[in-house]
Write a protein that holds these residues in place. Structure first.
Motif, PDB file in Angstrom:
ATOM      1  N   MET A   1      37.676  35.974  31.309  1.00  0.00           N
ATOM      2  CA  MET A   1      38.562  35.026  31.982  1.00  0.00           C
ATOM      3  C   MET A   1      39.987  35.557  32.065  1.00  0.00           C
ATOM      4  SD  MET A   1      37.137  31.303  30.763  1.00  0.00           S
ATOM      5  CE  MET A   1      38.403  30.504  31.720  1.00  0.00           C
ATOM      6  N   GLY A   2      40.398  36.336  31.082  1.00  0.00           N
ATOM      7  CA  GLY A   2      41.727  36.931  31.139  1.00  0.00           C
ATOM      8  C   GLY A   2      41.853  37.932  32.269  1.00  0.00           C
ATOM      9  N   THR A   3      40.824  38.760  32.447  1.00  0.00           N
ATOM     10  CA  THR A   3      40.841  39.731  33.542  1.00  0.00           C
ATOM     11  C   THR A   3      40.859  39.026  34.890  1.00  0.00           C
ATOM     12  OG1 THR A   3      39.626  41.334  32.189  1.00  0.00           O
ATOM     13  CG2 THR A   3      39.623  41.687  34.568  1.00  0.00           C
ATOM     14  N   GLY A   4      40.016  37.993  35.035  1.00  0.00           N
ATOM     15  CA  GLY A   4      40.003  37.237  36.278  1.00  0.00           C
ATOM     16  C   GLY A   4      41.338  36.574  36.557  1.00  0.00           C
ATOM     17  N   ALA A   5      41.967  36.025  35.512  1.00  0.00           N
ATOM     18  CA  ALA A   5      43.263  35.361  35.685  1.00  0.00           C
ATOM     19  C   ALA A   5      44.339  36.359  36.103  1.00  0.00           C
ATOM     20  CB  ALA A   5      43.660  34.661  34.385  1.00  0.00           C
ATOM     21  N   TYR A   6      44.357  37.530  35.467  1.00  0.00           N
ATOM     22  CA  TYR A   6      45.363  38.537  35.800  1.00  0.00           C
ATOM     23  C   TYR A   6      45.198  39.004  37.249  1.00  0.00           C
ATOM     24  CZ  TYR A   6      48.230  42.748  35.422  1.00  0.00           C
ATOM     25  OH  TYR A   6      49.187  43.709  35.616  1.00  0.00           O
ATOM     26  N   TYR A   7      43.954  39.205  37.663  1.00  0.00           N
ATOM     27  CA  TYR A   7      43.685  39.647  39.031  1.00  0.00           C
ATOM     28  C   TYR A   7      44.062  38.568  40.045  1.00  0.00           C
ATOM     29  CZ  TYR A   7      40.872  40.668  43.193  1.00  0.00           C
ATOM     30  OH  TYR A   7      40.450  40.870  44.480  1.00  0.00           O
ATOM     31  N   LYS A   8      43.686  37.327  39.770  1.00  0.00           N
ATOM     32  CA  LYS A   8      43.956  36.262  40.733  1.00  0.00           C
ATOM     33  C   LYS A   8      45.434  35.889  40.776  1.00  0.00           C
ATOM     34  CE  LYS A   8      39.280  34.497  40.876  1.00  0.00           C
ATOM     35  NZ  LYS A   8      38.351  33.362  40.740  1.00  0.00           N
ATOM     36  N   ALA A   9      46.172  36.246  39.735  1.00  0.00           N
ATOM     37  CA  ALA A   9      47.618  36.030  39.752  1.00  0.00           C
ATOM     38  C   ALA A   9      48.345  37.115  40.540  1.00  0.00           C
ATOM     39  CB  ALA A   9      48.156  35.980  38.327  1.00  0.00           C
ATOM     40  N   GLY A  10      47.616  38.150  40.943  1.00  0.00           N
ATOM     41  CA  GLY A  10      48.219  39.215  41.740  1.00  0.00           C
ATOM     42  C   GLY A  10      48.275  40.558  41.050  1.00  0.00           C
ATOM     43  N   GLY A  11      47.731  40.658  39.839  1.00  0.00           N
ATOM     44  CA  GLY A  11      47.754  41.920  39.108  1.00  0.00           C
ATOM     45  C   GLY A  11      46.562  42.801  39.432  1.00  0.00           C
ATOM     46  N   LYS A  12      46.652  44.037  39.006  1.00  0.00           N
ATOM     47  CA  LYS A  12      45.572  45.001  39.190  1.00  0.00           C
ATOM     48  C   LYS A  12      45.175  45.517  37.808  1.00  0.00           C
ATOM     49  CE  LYS A  12      46.397  48.051  42.274  1.00  0.00           C
ATOM     50  NZ  LYS A  12      47.009  49.279  42.840  1.00  0.00           N
TER      51      LYS A  12
END
Length: 509
Positions: A258-269
């Motif tokens: 969930m942390g990876t998904g959150a970081y990606y959906k917030a605009g991170g790579k």
């Protein structure tokens, strides 16, 4: 037989490792972390659901250890990596108190709505509760969140799926009186004043809560991450025997995913493939038929574009008679094929100030001559266009080897100059195990159009199994170009589409 080395992933400071959790734990995400100093998320749910989310959000800020060995586990399970805390893993601040909260959803009203006898009406009205609040809040805020966590009660999961049923004694009457069969007839023979057609519109909405929610939020450009309350607090939901009603993964694994998904959906790579050839672009074709149309050939099409850094964009193509009833395959006509790839090349050119040097089209079916002429006409001479068919090969061949574990991931059996079976799942040395439940099955990789060395195509496919940012696994079995084709297609047909035809991939997953 061939063996392809495990593709490397790139993390912060140009460091290379094969396992996403190792790279994030040791180095952090790839790229410049100053571009995303904090995660701005919102949460919507019932009061109890939001309360459970808050408790989980608190835990994400700190260290979460791996689970103790079970009775059948080894003393050390290399696939488990402790979660160091969101800020330590992703180099971005994680607000322990959600910055934006919608907790006005009534669980009793949700359950009552889900019990409506007409399943299309039940799910649409349930989705209405979430969509109306999300849209209103996003419009009210000057600075809307980057994405929303949608916390759903277990009843939404149980009754918000196509094959779910409500017991006859528990059903409640709705307002829709027209049948789905009649709704299909109206497509061929509409009425004079259109009153029946307006009531029949309910059948344009899928009976799958998640897909319909994603579809209806596309035009609002709202990104969501759906999570069940039982995932956040499994101990709160128990059977009469005292056992949890569902088995979930350990807290550290849930935090990584969930942390990876959150970081990606917030605009991170989070990471990207290392040492990828410059100028390469991968496209996965998406087709999906809707049950709501009277024409069996009618289908939607789309293209998923993925770049070397893992970023994805979905281009919605034209609706048309793409399904061939004789071959059971999907094929575009020349104009639709050209227009679809023209959008892809145009977007790539906008991002990179020039067209791709290599463009690989991945599809489950073959390409017709007419279709390929359309694809080719959208590319200039500077682009090497290659068509690759990626299909299941579960029954084609089984490979076994001595010892406790199966064939090594990355093994390939070359059948011809342009065709091979590739084992994208199997024993993984870094994990010192095989994560699957059965003997690994290969996928068939066939270069059908264009020219490219088969080993290059196989290596690319193997690499594309490692850029699923909605999770934090070592790899998937299918490349991302094929892995999410059904999921994207399901969203596209789950509600009427009238919004932006080009949206980032994160809106769909």
């Amino acid at each position: 037989m061939l063996y392809l080395e495990e593709p490397q992933l790139e993390f912060r400071h140009g460091q290379h490792l094969v396992y996403p959790r190792d790279g994030l734990y040791l180095y952090g995400p790839v790229g410049e972390t100053k571009e995303l100093p904090t995660i701005r998320y919102g949460v919507i749910g019932t009061p109890d659901g939001v309360g459970r989310f808050k408790a989980w959000a608190q835990s994400m800020a700190g260290f979460i250890d791996i689970p103790p060995p079970g009775p059948r586990s080894r003393a050390v399970e290399p696939q488990h990596v402790p979660f160091p805390g969101f800020a330590a893993a992703f180099h971005a601040d994680w607000p322990v108190e959600p910055p934006y909260i919608i907790d006005s959803l009534d669980p009793d009203e949700i359950e009552q709505t889900l019990r409506i006898a007409n399943r299309h009406e039940a799910v649409r009205n349930t989705v209405d509760m979430f969509v109306s609040r999300l849209v209103a809040e996003n419009n009210r805020l000057e600075s809307a969140p980057q994405f929303w966590f949608v916390v759903i009660p277990e009843k939404v999961y149980e009754l918000g799926r196509p094959k779910s049923t409500v017991r006859r004694d528990d059903r409640v009457a709705g307002e829709v009186t027209i049948s789905q069969r009649r709704a299909k007839e109206l497509q061929r023979q509409p009425t004079l004043f259109g009153e029946d057609e307006r009531e029949a519109e309910v059948y344009q909405y899928a009976t799958h809560f998640r897909r319909q929610l994603k579809a209806r939020l596309l035009k609002e450009r709202i990104v969501t991450q759906i999570v069940r309350e039982t995932t956040l607090a499994p101990g709160d939901f128990r059977r009469e025997s005292g056992m949890p009603i569902r088995r979930v993964e350990d807290p550290a694994t849930i935090a990584w995913k969930m942390g990876t998904g959150a970081y990606y959906k917030a605009g991170g790579k989070p990471w990207q493939l290392a040492d990828v050839r410059p100028g390469v672009c991968y496209v996965g074709l998406v087709y999906k038929r809707s049950e709501l149309t009277s024409d069996k050939r009618h289908a939607c099409c789309a293209a998923q574009m993925f770049l070397a850094d893992g970023e994805g964009v979905v281009f919605r193509g034209a609706l048309g008679p793409w399904f061939q009833t004789d071959t059971k395959q999907f094929h575009l006509d020349k104009d639709a094929a050209r227009n679809l790839i023209k959008m892809v090349v145009g977007e790539y050119t906008r991002l990179h100030d020039g067209p791709p040097t290599e463009l690989f089209i991945h599809a489950k079916s073959a390409f017709t001559d007419n279709e390929w002429r359309g694809f080719s006409s959208a590319c200039g001479d500077e682009t090497n266009l290659v068509g690759v068919q990626i299909a299941e090969a579960r029954d084609d061949l089984k490979l076994y080897r001595p010892g406790e574990y199966p064939v090594i991931r990355g093994t390939a059996l070359q059948i011809g100059e342009r065709h091979a079976l590739l084992w994208t799942s199997g024993y993984v040395p870094r994990l010192d195990t095989y994560m699957g439940p059965e003997t690994p099955n290969p996928i068939s990789v066939r270069v059908l159009r264009g020219e490219c060395p088969l080993t290059t195509v196989l290596a690319d496919v193997l690499g594309l199994t490692k850029i699923n940012f909605n999770s934090c696994l070592h790899n998937d079995r299918l490349p991302v170009t094929i892995r999410f084709a059904n999921a994207v297609g399901d969203v596209l047909i789950s509600a009427p589409m009238d919004g932006e035809p080009k949206l980032p991939f994160k809106f769909y997953i």
